[in-house]
Motif scaffolding. Sequence first.
Motif, PDB file in Angstrom:
ATOM      1  N   UNK A 134      61.063  80.391  56.914  1.00 20.96           N
ATOM      2  CA  UNK A 134      60.485  80.476  58.256  1.00 20.96           C
ATOM      3  C   UNK A 134      58.963  80.388  58.232  1.00 20.96           C
ATOM      4  N   UNK A 135      58.334  80.867  57.169  1.00 20.03           N
ATOM      5  CA  UNK A 135      56.881  80.695  57.047  1.00 20.03           C
ATOM      6  C   UNK A 135      56.523  79.219  56.910  1.00 20.03           C
ATOM      7  N   UNK A 136      57.376  78.462  56.216  1.00 17.74           N
ATOM      8  CA  UNK A 136      57.132  77.023  56.067  1.00 17.74           C
ATOM      9  C   UNK A 136      57.339  76.295  57.384  1.00 17.74           C
ATOM     10  N   UNK A 137      58.326  76.725  58.141  1.00 16.25           N
ATOM     11  CA  UNK A 137      58.652  76.074  59.422  1.00 16.25           C
ATOM     12  C   UNK A 137      57.644  76.439  60.512  1.00 16.25           C
ATOM     13  N   UNK A 138      56.995  77.595  60.379  1.00 19.31           N
ATOM     14  CA  UNK A 138      56.148  78.136  61.446  1.00 19.31           C
ATOM     15  C   UNK A 138      55.106  77.150  61.997  1.00 19.31           C
ATOM     16  N   UNK A 139      54.338  76.428  61.149  1.00 18.64           N
ATOM     17  CA  UNK A 139      53.344  75.497  61.716  1.00 18.64           C
ATOM     18  C   UNK A 139      53.971  74.399  62.576  1.00 18.64           C
ATOM     19  N   UNK A 140      55.175  73.972  62.214  1.00 13.59           N
ATOM     20  CA  UNK A 140      55.865  72.946  62.996  1.00 13.59           C
ATOM     21  C   UNK A 140      56.279  73.504  64.354  1.00 13.59           C
ATOM     22  N   UNK A 141      56.825  74.732  64.355  1.00 14.36           N
ATOM     23  CA  UNK A 141      57.234  75.348  65.616  1.00 14.36           C
ATOM     24  C   UNK A 141      56.035  75.654  66.505  1.00 14.36           C
ATOM     25  N   UNK A 142      54.931  76.038  65.895  1.00  8.69           N
ATOM     26  CA  UNK A 142      53.731  76.386  66.665  1.00  8.69           C
ATOM     27  C   UNK A 142      53.253  75.222  67.523  1.00  8.69           C
ATOM     28  N   UNK A 143      53.450  74.022  67.038  1.00  9.11           N
ATOM     29  CA  UNK A 143      53.070  72.844  67.827  1.00  9.11           C
ATOM     30  C   UNK A 143      53.769  72.860  69.187  1.00  9.11           C
ATOM     31  N   UNK A 144      54.975  73.421  69.190  1.00  4.85           N
ATOM     32  CA  UNK A 144      55.780  73.443  70.417  1.00  4.85           C
ATOM     33  C   UNK A 144      55.803  74.833  71.055  1.00  4.85           C
ATOM     34  N   UNK A 145      54.827  75.662  70.658  1.00  2.71           N
ATOM     35  CA  UNK A 145      54.655  76.980  71.280  1.00  2.71           C
ATOM     36  C   UNK A 145      55.861  77.899  71.049  1.00  2.71           C
ATOM     37  N   UNK A 146      56.469  77.765  69.863  1.00  3.62           N
ATOM     38  CA  UNK A 146      57.613  78.597  69.517  1.00  3.62           C
ATOM     39  C   UNK A 146      57.338  79.407  68.250  1.00  3.62           C
ATOM     40  N   UNK A 147      58.036  80.526  68.144  1.00  4.97           N
ATOM     41  CA  UNK A 147      57.968  81.352  66.950  1.00  4.97           C
ATOM     42  C   UNK A 147      59.390  81.755  66.560  1.00  4.97           C
ATOM     43  N   UNK A 148      59.700  81.719  65.266  1.00  3.74           N
ATOM     44  CA  UNK A 148      61.000  82.175  64.774  1.00  3.74           C
ATOM     45  C   UNK A 148      60.836  83.562  64.167  1.00  3.74           C
ATOM     46  N   UNK A 149      61.624  84.496  64.654  1.00  2.00           N
ATOM     47  CA  UNK A 149      61.580  85.875  64.156  1.00  2.00           C
ATOM     48  C   UNK A 149      62.969  86.227  63.631  1.00  2.00           C
TER      49      UNK A 149
END
Length: 283
Positions: A134-149
């Motif tokens: 999820x730390x690796x995915x985080x920058x990709x999700x941030x582009x779309x204003x999302x966070x995975x918890x």
Amino acid sequence: MKNTISQFELFRYQLLPINRYFQGDLWTGVHSIDELLAKKNELFGTALLEIDHFANSRNQTATKCLFAKDGFFLYRIASNRSLHRETKEFTEEYIDNWPSLLVAIWNAPDVQMFAVQKRTTAFHSTEAVTKLILDTVDPYLSRYHLRAIYEPIVERKVFWDIVEKYKGKIQKIEFDFVTPNMANISGNLPENLKEFAKATNSVKNKLDIESDSESTLHIDKNNDTVNALANYTSDGGGNVAIKIFGMSKKINTSKTVKHVEISEMRLQGTAEELADVLKEIMR
């Protein structure tokens, strides 16, 4: 040949907007918060497809995607655990050693779950693997204003077993829970808690109950609010910390991660067969 057993531990992830008052983004083509939430799993899946290597600054890793279809992803992830040895020539040498484990991610909106093989020769904990991804995915999700918890999934009886074991000695209970956006696990949460969390734009929430220092809490399984919070957090929506009279450390339910066991023989098939086996344990 001895049939050994592999253990998989289960984690829930929720995909939340960084800002629930998001007004749209022309660059990403997402025009409203409702559209963002409707596309959250699609965006998470796209991020996984874009990434070919899960890594951080602390571990040297290797990643192989074995299967990716219909929102189900299966990976083998290895960590560099080079072996040091002394030779008969009185020299020292390091030998490459890359122990690996399996990780399944089911990205369906009503599942959103990780199953991580427990193999301490590769990673010290399954949670470390979940966090790595999820730390690796985080920058990709941030582009779309999302966070995975993420949160561990825990057997529901764990909370009530603790309550029963320490009956008359519980002084404080801290319910930490993620703002819900999965109807199948949050349906029992009181509406006022859900609406309050969303209205305040919170991502994580905390509800504490504490007795007087000279008394203890009375926890009844028939109390709808306590039961709902216990169930929601157990299903991967958070954690419960319990303070017991006479004990310095709190008991955290999230330390008891739900696990399932699979015969190693069942893990020897094709990637598609293996995906089907892991889906069984994640249902």
